[in-house]
Design an enzyme around this catalytic site. Structure first.
Site, PDB file in Angstrom:
ATOM      1  N   LYS A  47       0.854  -1.190   0.000  1.00 50.83           N
ATOM      2  CA  LYS A  47       0.000   0.000   0.000  1.00 50.83           C
ATOM      3  C   LYS A  47       0.886   1.235   0.000  1.00 50.83           C
ATOM      4  CE  LYS A  47       0.851   1.230   4.495  1.00 50.83           C
ATOM      5  NZ  LYS A  47       1.613   2.452   4.878  1.00 50.83           N
ATOM      6  N   PRO A  83      10.164  -4.750   1.522  1.00 51.72           N
ATOM      7  CA  PRO A  83      11.139  -4.614   2.613  1.00 51.72           C
ATOM      8  C   PRO A  83      10.459  -4.412   3.961  1.00 51.72           C
ATOM      9  CG  PRO A  83      10.955  -2.551   1.400  1.00 51.72           C
ATOM     10  CD  PRO A  83      10.133  -3.560   0.644  1.00 51.72           C
ATOM     11  N   GLY A 109      10.061  -2.573   7.476  1.00 54.49           N
ATOM     12  CA  GLY A 109      10.322  -1.198   7.888  1.00 54.49           C
ATOM     13  C   GLY A 109      10.358  -0.231   6.734  1.00 54.49           C
ATOM     14  N   LEU A 148       5.408   0.160   3.499  1.00 59.51           N
ATOM     15  CA  LEU A 148       4.540  -0.377   2.444  1.00 59.51           C
ATOM     16  C   LEU A 148       3.490  -1.342   2.985  1.00 59.51           C
ATOM     17  CD1 LEU A 148       7.259  -1.015  -0.313  1.00 59.51           C
ATOM     18  CD2 LEU A 148       5.697   0.939  -0.116  1.00 59.51           C
ATOM     19  N   GLY A 202       3.899  -6.506   6.488  1.00 58.98           N
ATOM     20  CA  GLY A 202       3.442  -7.417   7.537  1.00 58.98           C
ATOM     21  C   GLY A 202       1.938  -7.409   7.703  1.00 58.98           C
ATOM     22  N   ASP A 211      -3.301  -1.235  10.360  1.00 56.55           N
ATOM     23  CA  ASP A 211      -3.396  -1.241   8.897  1.00 56.55           C
ATOM     24  C   ASP A 211      -4.025  -2.514   8.340  1.00 56.55           C
ATOM     25  OD1 ASP A 211      -2.204   1.216   8.890  1.00 56.55           O
ATOM     26  OD2 ASP A 211      -0.272   0.542   8.095  1.00 56.55           O
TER      27      ASP A 211
END
Length: 289
Positions: free
Chosen positions: A10, A99, A101, A104, A107, A141
């Site tokens: 995102k 990546p 941290g 985006l 997790g 999120d």
């Protein structure tokens, strides 16, 4: 049979911090949009009630991994409501492209994909609202990924209003550093009093990110990446970073800039999507059952 499920990235097209609650959580206004790039989750149902993570992450215990936590959360919720099938379980793997941290949502997206996919594969019958409520316990999120539509978020990110911003092309760049969210949110210089505005007003304004000034101050490579991108197109930080992105009207324009990227800056080009690849996949699976 092993099944494949998209776990998209995102972008926060804008992000404004409007206050801080007594419990320490920050209130915000942000605009989420998905892109057609992300991780891939592989799931093979089992019959013995076991949840196995086939691709452990370095320095993260399997039981602490959001993928495993999401699967176990669904098991518990299904058992509590009498929806758990007699034969359940799963082998779960993830092909990581996003990546850690990076801002985006990797997790959170992984957790949402596991909730949505296992609910479908096990036939638990949870509604999207119920899955989003479960997802919120894993992270702020997660619900937007469960719902699978671009959204204007308020509160601490849990109040979602579907929106349809332009689906532009983006050059998304990772400057080679990982930024833990608390590093940004705990900084005393973080703006915390941006006025609350309506979505109609915000969409007419130039987009920005209140976290950007802190990320640029504390991480030299983030500052350098944004300085480079801004030479070519409107650019900003996503989430709390570390990834930055520039927006373009065409794929070719984005790729031309990517070809000129300095060696230390890694990036990719992706299309903005108001309906996430995960939502498209589950709709197709449901249609052809």
């Amino acid at each position: 049979m092993m099944t494949q499920w998209p776990s998209p990235a995102k972008l926060n097209l804008f992000l404004y911090i409007t206050g801080q609650r007594a419990d320490g959580y920050h209130t915000l206004q942000t605009l989420f949009q998905f892109v057609d790039y992300g991780d891939t989750i592989s799931i093979e149902p089992r019959q013995d009630g076991e949840i196995h993570l086939l691709t452990p992450v370095d320095d993260v215990a399997s039981e602490d991994n959001l993928i495993v936590r999401a699967a176990r959360l669904l098991v518990q919720a299904a058992a509590n409501s009498g929806r758990l099938p007699e034969h359940y379980g799963a082998d779960i793997g993830v092909e990581k492209r996003l990546p850690m941290g990076g801002g985006l949502g990797g997790g959170s997206s992984n957790a949402a994909t596991v909730l949505v996919a296992l609910n479908h594969l096990w036939g638990c019958g949870f509604s999207q609202d119920e899955l989003a409520t479960l997802g919120l316990t894993l992270g702020a999120d997660v619900p937007v990924f469960v719902r699978g539509h671009a959204a204007f978020a308020e509160g601490v990110g849990e109040i979602l209003t579907p929106v349809d911003p332009p689906e532009k092309w983006y050059l998304i760049a990772h400057p080679g550093v990982s930024i833990p969210t608390p590093v940004i949110f705990n900084d005393p210089e973080l703006p915390r009093n941006t006025p609350v505005r309506s979505i109609e007003t915000l969409l007419k304004c130039e987009f920005g990110n209140d976290c950007e000034v802190i990320a640029r101050k504390r991480f030299r490579k983030v500052d350098a990446a944004l300085s480079w991108l801004l030479e070519y197109a409107p650019s900003r930080l996503t989430g709390t970073g570390s990834c930055v992105f520039a927006e373009f009207d065409t794929e070719s324009a984005a790729r031309q800039v990517l070809e000129q990227a300095p060696e230390w800056l890694h990036g990719f080009v992706a299309r903005g999507m108001n309906t996430s690849p995960l939502q498209q996949t589950i709709l197709a699976q449901t249609e052809f059952r």
